[in-house]
Design a protein around this motif. Structure first.
Motif, PDB file in Angstrom:
ATOM      1  N   PHE A   1       0.851  -1.181   0.000  1.00  0.00           N
ATOM      2  CA  PHE A   1       0.000   0.000   0.000  1.00  0.00           C
ATOM      3  C   PHE A   1       0.884   1.228   0.000  1.00  0.00           C
ATOM      4  N   GLY A   2       0.572   2.181  -0.858  1.00  0.00           N
ATOM      5  CA  GLY A   2       1.356   3.416  -0.905  1.00  0.00           C
ATOM      6  C   GLY A   2       2.828   3.130  -1.155  1.00  0.00           C
ATOM      7  N   THR A   3       3.682   3.647  -0.290  1.00  0.00           N
ATOM      8  CA  THR A   3       5.129   3.468  -0.457  1.00  0.00           C
ATOM      9  C   THR A   3       5.632   2.165   0.144  1.00  0.00           C
ATOM     10  N   TYR A   4       4.752   1.365   0.752  1.00  0.00           N
ATOM     11  CA  TYR A   4       5.160   0.113   1.389  1.00  0.00           C
ATOM     12  C   TYR A   4       4.938  -1.063   0.436  1.00  0.00           C
ATOM     13  N   ALA A   5       6.010  -1.812   0.185  1.00  0.00           N
ATOM     14  CA  ALA A   5       5.915  -2.970  -0.709  1.00  0.00           C
ATOM     15  C   ALA A   5       5.023  -4.053  -0.104  1.00  0.00           C
ATOM     16  N   GLU A   6       5.043  -4.192   1.212  1.00  0.00           N
ATOM     17  CA  GLU A   6       4.188  -5.125   1.927  1.00  0.00           C
ATOM     18  C   GLU A   6       3.690  -4.453   3.194  1.00  0.00           C
ATOM     19  N   VAL A   7       2.528  -4.844   3.627  1.00  0.00           N
ATOM     20  CA  VAL A   7       1.979  -4.352   4.890  1.00  0.00           C
ATOM     21  C   VAL A   7       1.527  -5.554   5.703  1.00  0.00           C
ATOM     22  N   PRO A   8       1.475  -5.428   7.031  1.00  0.00           N
ATOM     23  CA  PRO A   8       1.039  -6.570   7.842  1.00  0.00           C
ATOM     24  C   PRO A   8      -0.425  -6.903   7.589  1.00  0.00           C
ATOM     25  N   GLU A   9      -0.735  -8.176   7.709  1.00  0.00           N
ATOM     26  CA  GLU A   9      -2.102  -8.633   7.518  1.00  0.00           C
ATOM     27  C   GLU A   9      -2.737  -8.916   8.872  1.00  0.00           C
ATOM     28  N   LEU A  10      -4.046  -8.815   8.939  1.00  0.00           N
ATOM     29  CA  LEU A  10      -4.762  -9.130  10.161  1.00  0.00           C
ATOM     30  C   LEU A  10      -4.840 -10.646  10.272  1.00  0.00           C
ATOM     31  N   GLU A  11      -3.989 -11.200  11.080  1.00  0.00           N
ATOM     32  CA  GLU A  11      -3.909 -12.646  11.204  1.00  0.00           C
ATOM     33  C   GLU A  11      -3.450 -13.035  12.598  1.00  0.00           C
TER      34      GLU A  11
ATOM     35  N   GLU B   1      -7.215 -11.979  19.570  1.00  0.00           N
ATOM     36  CA  GLU B   1      -6.842 -12.772  18.404  1.00  0.00           C
ATOM     37  C   GLU B   1      -7.671 -12.303  17.219  1.00  0.00           C
ATOM     38  N   GLN B   2      -7.009 -12.170  16.065  1.00  0.00           N
ATOM     39  CA  GLN B   2      -7.734 -11.730  14.884  1.00  0.00           C
ATOM     40  C   GLN B   2      -7.238 -12.498  13.669  1.00  0.00           C
ATOM     41  N   ALA B   3      -8.138 -12.783  12.770  1.00  0.00           N
ATOM     42  CA  ALA B   3      -7.810 -13.448  11.514  1.00  0.00           C
ATOM     43  C   ALA B   3      -9.025 -13.367  10.608  1.00  0.00           C
ATOM     44  N   PRO B   4      -8.814 -13.367   9.283  1.00  0.00           N
ATOM     45  CA  PRO B   4      -9.961 -13.387   8.372  1.00  0.00           C
ATOM     46  C   PRO B   4     -10.540 -14.789   8.308  1.00  0.00           C
ATOM     47  N   LEU B   5     -11.716 -14.983   8.860  1.00  0.00           N
ATOM     48  CA  LEU B   5     -12.359 -16.297   8.869  1.00  0.00           C
ATOM     49  C   LEU B   5     -13.417 -16.338   7.771  1.00  0.00           C
ATOM     50  N   TYR B   6     -13.321 -17.331   6.905  1.00  0.00           N
ATOM     51  CA  TYR B   6     -14.221 -17.443   5.766  1.00  0.00           C
ATOM     52  C   TYR B   6     -15.243 -18.552   5.964  1.00  0.00           C
ATOM     53  N   CYS B   7     -16.411 -18.354   5.409  1.00  0.00           N
ATOM     54  CA  CYS B   7     -17.464 -19.358   5.358  1.00  0.00           C
ATOM     55  C   CYS B   7     -17.911 -19.446   3.904  1.00  0.00           C
ATOM     56  N   VAL B   8     -17.373 -20.385   3.176  1.00  0.00           N
ATOM     57  CA  VAL B   8     -17.709 -20.564   1.772  1.00  0.00           C
ATOM     58  C   VAL B   8     -18.085 -22.017   1.566  1.00  0.00           C
ATOM     59  N   ALA B   9     -19.180 -22.243   0.875  1.00  0.00           N
ATOM     60  CA  ALA B   9     -19.649 -23.613   0.630  1.00  0.00           C
ATOM     61  C   ALA B   9     -18.690 -24.347  -0.289  1.00  0.00           C
ATOM     62  N   ASP B  10     -18.724 -25.644  -0.203  1.00  0.00           N
ATOM     63  CA  ASP B  10     -17.877 -26.464  -1.054  1.00  0.00           C
ATOM     64  C   ASP B  10     -18.134 -26.198  -2.532  1.00  0.00           C
ATOM     65  N   ASP B  11     -19.386 -25.871  -2.885  1.00  0.00           N
ATOM     66  CA  ASP B  11     -19.701 -25.611  -4.283  1.00  0.00           C
ATOM     67  C   ASP B  11     -19.552 -24.144  -4.652  1.00  0.00           C
ATOM     68  N   GLY B  12     -19.193 -23.299  -3.683  1.00  0.00           N
ATOM     69  CA  GLY B  12     -18.966 -21.886  -3.951  1.00  0.00           C
ATOM     70  C   GLY B  12     -20.225 -21.057  -4.080  1.00  0.00           C
ATOM     71  N   ALA B  13     -21.403 -21.641  -3.927  1.00  0.00           N
ATOM     72  CA  ALA B  13     -22.639 -20.902  -4.160  1.00  0.00           C
ATOM     73  C   ALA B  13     -23.248 -20.344  -2.882  1.00  0.00           C
ATOM     74  N   VAL B  14     -23.423 -21.168  -1.879  1.00  0.00           N
ATOM     75  CA  VAL B  14     -24.098 -20.748  -0.649  1.00  0.00           C
ATOM     76  C   VAL B  14     -23.314 -21.292   0.540  1.00  0.00           C
ATOM     77  N   ASP B  15     -23.218 -20.488   1.587  1.00  0.00           N
ATOM     78  CA  ASP B  15     -22.518 -20.918   2.801  1.00  0.00           C
ATOM     79  C   ASP B  15     -23.168 -22.174   3.361  1.00  0.00           C
ATOM     80  N   ASP B  16     -22.382 -23.213   3.573  1.00  0.00           N
ATOM     81  CA  ASP B  16     -22.924 -24.458   4.122  1.00  0.00           C
ATOM     82  C   ASP B  16     -22.668 -24.585   5.625  1.00  0.00           C
ATOM     83  N   GLY B  17     -22.241 -23.491   6.254  1.00  0.00           N
ATOM     84  CA  GLY B  17     -22.012 -23.495   7.683  1.00  0.00           C
ATOM     85  C   GLY B  17     -20.673 -24.075   8.100  1.00  0.00           C
ATOM     86  N   ASP B  18     -19.856 -24.460   7.156  1.00  0.00           N
ATOM     87  CA  ASP B  18     -18.535 -25.017   7.445  1.00  0.00           C
ATOM     88  C   ASP B  18     -17.526 -23.880   7.438  1.00  0.00           C
ATOM     89  N   CYS B  19     -17.428 -23.200   8.556  1.00  0.00           N
ATOM     90  CA  CYS B  19     -16.585 -22.011   8.655  1.00  0.00           C
ATOM     91  C   CYS B  19     -15.252 -22.329   9.306  1.00  0.00           C
TER      92      CYS B  19
END
Length: 82
Positions: free
Chosen positions: A6-16, A37-55
């Protein structure tokens, strides 16, 4: 994604977990606080269409096989109904 920088920084820390040391630097100020504790937690269905609750959890959030941005990113690039 911190790897893209971002901007003048080649890399920036990630929220993890664990929080990167760079988050304590004044130019980033992303340290969430002691004991938080922080991290990007995803909930994506196996088929990519609808969240199947497997987060993700903080215990398995970026293991790369069934979770994590590297696993999900291709799903984000497809149309919703494909």
């Amino acid at each position: 994604d911190g790897a893209h920088g971002f901007g003048t920084y080649a890399e920036v820390p990630e929220l993890e977990e664990p929080t990167p040391d760079d988050c304590s630097e004044p130019q980033f100020q992303c340290f969430p606080g002691a004991g938080v504790e922080q991290a990007p937690l995803y909930c994506v269905a196996d088929d990519g269409a609808v969240d199947d609750g497997d987060c993700e959890t903080l215990d398995n959030w970026n293991e790369g096989t069934t979770s994590g941005l590297d696993f999900y990113e291709p799903l984000f690039q497809r149309p919703y109904y494909q």
